[in-house]
Write a protein that holds these residues in place. Structure first.
Motif, short mmCIF file in Angstrom:
data_model
loop_
_atom_site.label_atom_id
_atom_site.label_comp_id
_atom_site.label_asym_id
_atom_site.label_seq_id
_atom_site.Cartn_x
_atom_site.Cartn_y
_atom_site.Cartn_z
N GLY A 340 7.74 -9.21 52.13
CA GLY A 340 8.53 -7.98 52.23
C GLY A 340 8.54 -7.39 53.62
N VAL A 341 7.52 -7.67 54.40
CA VAL A 341 7.45 -7.17 55.77
C VAL A 341 8.16 -8.12 56.74
N ALA A 342 7.97 -9.43 56.56
CA ALA A 342 8.42 -10.40 57.57
C ALA A 342 9.84 -10.90 57.37
N LEU A 343 10.27 -11.08 56.10
CA LEU A 343 11.58 -11.70 55.89
C LEU A 343 12.75 -10.91 56.47
N PRO A 344 12.77 -9.58 56.44
CA PRO A 344 13.90 -8.88 57.08
C PRO A 344 14.03 -9.19 58.56
N LEU A 345 12.93 -9.30 59.27
CA LEU A 345 12.99 -9.60 60.70
C LEU A 345 13.27 -11.07 60.97
N SER A 346 12.67 -11.98 60.17
CA SER A 346 12.91 -13.42 60.40
C SER A 346 14.35 -13.80 60.09
N ALA A 347 14.94 -13.18 59.05
CA ALA A 347 16.32 -13.51 58.69
C ALA A 347 17.32 -13.03 59.74
N ALA A 348 16.95 -12.02 60.52
CA ALA A 348 17.86 -11.48 61.52
C ALA A 348 17.84 -12.26 62.83
N ALA A 349 16.87 -13.15 63.04
CA ALA A 349 16.72 -13.83 64.32
C ALA A 349 17.92 -14.70 64.70
N PRO A 350 18.47 -15.54 63.81
CA PRO A 350 19.64 -16.34 64.23
C PRO A 350 20.85 -15.50 64.63
N VAL A 351 21.06 -14.39 63.91
CA VAL A 351 22.20 -13.52 64.23
C VAL A 351 22.03 -12.90 65.60
N LEU A 352 20.81 -12.51 65.92
CA LEU A 352 20.55 -11.91 67.24
C LEU A 352 20.82 -12.92 68.35
N TRP A 353 20.49 -14.18 68.11
CA TRP A 353 20.72 -15.18 69.15
C TRP A 353 22.22 -15.45 69.33
#
Length: 360
Positions: A340-353
């Motif tokens: 619940g803490v990590a998945l929101p940030l990990s899922a956003a990484a490809p979009v940020l790149w």
């Protein structure tokens, strides 16, 4: 007294042993008189008994041959010692009595997932405000690290990859899975090192190459497992996905620093807005608007500019997807504080790149 036996018995009578006279017939032959001589009849008291009957006791009255007697029941008499031995043998042959059931242990306090299951409510339980606060803190650390430099970003990124690997395994019900967690976390670290060595320009090759190697390595390790085929396939899929999420999180290190700053801040705001006590449709809308607003605010302070709204809204949408995945199927408290803490940030990484390269 004469020495000859039965001498007096034959005085004046018939003597079968006189010369010319035949003796008594042998046993089993009928007596036969000679012609011209009278037949001798032995007195009844001196009749020769049958040889087998000489030793047979004669009974008068009712005997076993003349009346059927009831057969008495045979009751063996046992001494006290024999009765005790029989009782001991009987006790030994009896099955052992089952032990009394242990008293039921007091039931622990019900978790939110158990309470929802008993009440028949939806299996979707959201992480809540505390995990959202931790996500916001970790997002702000990523945003600040990206503003300071690659190596400052590396510290919160490694923490994000570790929590992602552990949370995904626990979300899939595989715990303890120390080897799988360590393998997925090692994949994330390898991608980080490969990116730092190759440079940001070679980010796709570093990330995709590490992902391909780790999929092959995971496949080889699972083939060496002695578990049943279903368990091996389930472990293979969980390990591959966990490693992929940890490696994809390296996208924070590959993206433009300003894009990471805007996107991480937008994720933090979106998750906090989603944790507000509002109906689900309303909270989703509020979270997306808050992420777009955070993108505009932070983008104005960086080189992203007006593109920060799009970048913030896209990062917020990915964060809501990760938040939804961590809420599925009666998750435990440990799942809420890892996935619940990590998945929101990990899922956003490809979009940020991707968007960072287009907007910055």
């Amino acid at each position: 007294m004469s020495n000859q036996p039965y001498e007096g018995m034959y005085d004046g009578g018939y003597d079968p042993y006189q010369q010319g006279q035949a003796p008594y017939p042998q046993q089993g032959q009928a007596p036969y008189p000679q012609q011209g001589q009278p037949q001798y009849q032995q007195p009844p008291q001196y009749q020769q008994p049958h040889p087998a009957a000489q030793y047979t006791q004669q009974w008068e009255g009712q005997t076993w041959d003349t009346q059927v007697q009831p057969t008495p029941a045979y009751v063996p008499q046992q001494s006290p010692e024999s009765g005790q031995w029989a009782q001991q043998q009987y006790e030994r042959s009896r099955p052992a009595p089952e032990p009394p059931a242990a008293p039921a242990a007091p039931e622990a306090p019900l978790t939110a997932a158990q309470r929802a299951r008993l009440e028949g409510r939806s299996p979707i339980i959201e992480p809540g405000l505390q995990p959202a606060a931790l996500t916001a803190v970790l997002g702000l650390l990523l945003a600040g690290g990206a503003a300071l430099g690659e190596y400052a970003l590396l510290v919160p990124l490694v923490l994000l990859q570790a929590v992602t690997a552990a949370g995904w395994f626990r979300l899939n019900g595989m715990w303890p899975a120390r080897q799988g967690i360590a393998l997925a976390f090692a994949g994330g670290l390898t991608a980080d090192v490969a990116l730092l060595v190759a440079g940001r320009e070679q980010a796709p090759a570093a990330i995709l190459g590490t992902l391909g190697v780790w999929v092959l390595l995971t496949l080889v390790l699972q083939l060496r497992s002695h578990a049943d085929p279903d368990t091996r396939m389930y472990g293979l899929m969980a390990t591959v996905v966990s490693a992929a999420l940890a490696i994809v999180a390296t996208g924070h290190l590959a993206a433009e620093p300003d894009a990471v700053t805007v996107g991480a801040a937008a994720v933090a705001v979106a998750v906090l807005a989603r944790a507000l006590p509002l109906p689900t449709p309303a909270s989703v809308v509020v979270a997306l608007l808050a992420a777009a607003g955070a993108g505009i605010a932070v983008g104005g302070m960086t080189g992203v500019g007006n593109g920060g709204a799009l970048l913030g809204a896209a990062a917020g949408a990915c964060a809501l997807i990760g938040h939804r995945v961590a809420s599925y199927d009666y998750p435990s408290r440990f799942v809420h504080f890892t996935a619940g803490v990590a998945l929101p940030l990990s899922a956003a990484a490809p979009v940020l790149w991707v968007l960072g390269r287009a907007l910055v």
